[in-house]
Scaffold this active site. Structure first.
Site, PDB file in Angstrom:
ATOM      1  CG  HIS A  51       5.040   4.384   9.476  1.00 36.89           C
ATOM      2  ND1 HIS A  51       4.171   3.576   8.771  1.00 36.89           N
ATOM      3  CD2 HIS A  51       5.700   5.113   8.542  1.00 36.89           C
ATOM      4  CE1 HIS A  51       4.292   3.811   7.476  1.00 36.89           C
ATOM      5  NE2 HIS A  51       5.222   4.753   7.313  1.00 36.89           N
TER       6      HIS A  51
ATOM      7  NE  ARG B 100      -1.096   2.524   2.823  1.00 36.59           N
ATOM      8  CZ  ARG B 100      -0.552   3.616   3.313  1.00 36.59           C
ATOM      9  NH1 ARG B 100      -0.476   4.729   2.573  1.00 36.59           N
ATOM     10  NH2 ARG B 100      -0.016   3.634   4.528  1.00 36.59           N
TER      11      ARG B 100
ATOM     12  CG  ASN C 261       7.466   3.513   4.498  1.00 35.62           C
ATOM     13  OD1 ASN C 261       6.847   4.034   5.411  1.00 35.62           O
ATOM     14  ND2 ASN C 261       7.034   3.504   3.250  1.00 35.62           N
TER      15      ASN C 261
ATOM     16  CB  CYS D 135       6.047  11.939   2.591  1.00 35.18           C
ATOM     17  SG  CYS D 135       5.067  13.441   2.408  1.00 35.18           S
TER      18      CYS D 135
END
Length: 314
Positions: A216, A17, A258, A249
């Site tokens: 996260h 995702r 990430n 982002c």
């Protein structure tokens, strides 16, 4: 720090995702299905598969229903979907109804810790988002789904700068009171540092009791693994990551993805923690997505490989 031998750390893989949605070219559904099934056979017990956002906003995830209907995962793998609002939840519930069964187990809802980021991301104030999420979480819980509330830019905002931890904790308590059993704190643009993270989570366990706290981290400035260690020191035992270091982002200049799942798992294993994940299988999934995308990814293990303690470097 010294980990207790065999102490368990939970990891939710978010690459299908959070990773895929940032790819500029649409990934064919069959490849998404293949990679999700690959990840589900690594020992990962938590896997975020897709999101029910508007297809015109994120075309990459327009095939959410088809992916969920086609994947075949082993028992014991908890599948989650990201839900932006009540309309997204209605879509998710409708696809389950058409299939005659639940196609996922958890619902993840989200908002930002800063007003400006939240308005730019979802077009609402924080108060408006919370009002909508209260209804969404209530409906998801009534339908039998476990809920995670994700707070973006929890450690710093590219528009507003430092975000007061008190504001983040206030939002987290609201999500908990709505019915979220887990709160994820996102370093969405990679602005956190280890000291900040340690102090934050030491307070979070006191300020937001009664829920699972999840970290996260993004690796925009190379501090993701250091931040993981700081969170571990503060008692966090739940993390989200993305295979191959996918995602990130698009706002900050030079943003990377990430923290790479394989880098995270390798470090945790070397420190003595248990994850239940087969590192070789996970690395094979990262290699597969790198080949699919046709470019080098940021994962360190994809470049250097896992540590070999046999002394046979040649």
């Amino acid at each position: 720090m010294n980990a207790s031998t065999g102490e368990r750390v939970k990891i939710r893989e978010v690459g299908p995702r959070d990773g895929f949605q940032n790819e500029p070219e649409v990934i064919p559904t069959e490849h998404k299905v293949r990679l999700v099934e690959c990840l589900a056979r690594t020992g990962l017990e938590r896997l975020e598969v897709t999101s029910f956002v508007r297809p015109d906003v994120i075309p990459q995830l327009a095939d959410a229903e088809e992916v969920l209907q086609r994947i075949d995962v082993p028992p014991g793998v908890s599948l989650s979907v990201l839900i932006p609002n009540e309309r997204g939840l209605e879509r998710a519930l409708a696809v389950c109804e058409r299939a005659g069964r639940s196609l996922f187990h958890e619902v993840n809802v989200f908002l930002s810790a800063s007003e400006e980021h939240n308005r730019r991301n979802v077009g609402r104030s924080i108060a408006e988002s919370l009002a909508g999420l209260e209804r969404t979480v209530a409906r998801a819980r009534a339908a039998g789904f476990r809920c995670e509330g994700v707070i973006s830019v929890a450690f710093g905002c590219p528009y507003e700068g430092r975000v007061p931890p008190e504001r983040v904790f206030e939002i987290a308590r609201a999500l908990r009171d709505f019915g979220c059993e887990e709160i994820g704190f996102g370093d969405t643009t990679g602005m956190a540092n280890p000291r900040q993270v340690g102090e934050f989570f030491e307070r979070a366990s006191q300020q937001v009791p009664g829920v699972e706290l999840t970290a996260h981290f993004h690796n925009t400035r190379g501090q993701a693994l250091a931040n993981v260690v700081a969170a571990l020191d503060a008692g966090v035992r739940s993390f989200e990551s993305s295979f191959g270091e996918l995602g990130g982002c698009p706002v900050p200049r030079g943003a990377t993805g990430n923290v790479a799942s394989e880098d995270l798992v390798s470090m945790l294993h070397e420190m003595g923690y248990e994850t239940g994940i087969d590192l070789a299988r996970l690395l094979a999934c990262a290699q597969a997505v790198q080949e699919l995308l046709g470019r080098p990814l940021g994962s360190h293990l994809l470049t250097a490989g896992p540590i070999d303690w046999t002394g046979r470097a040649d």
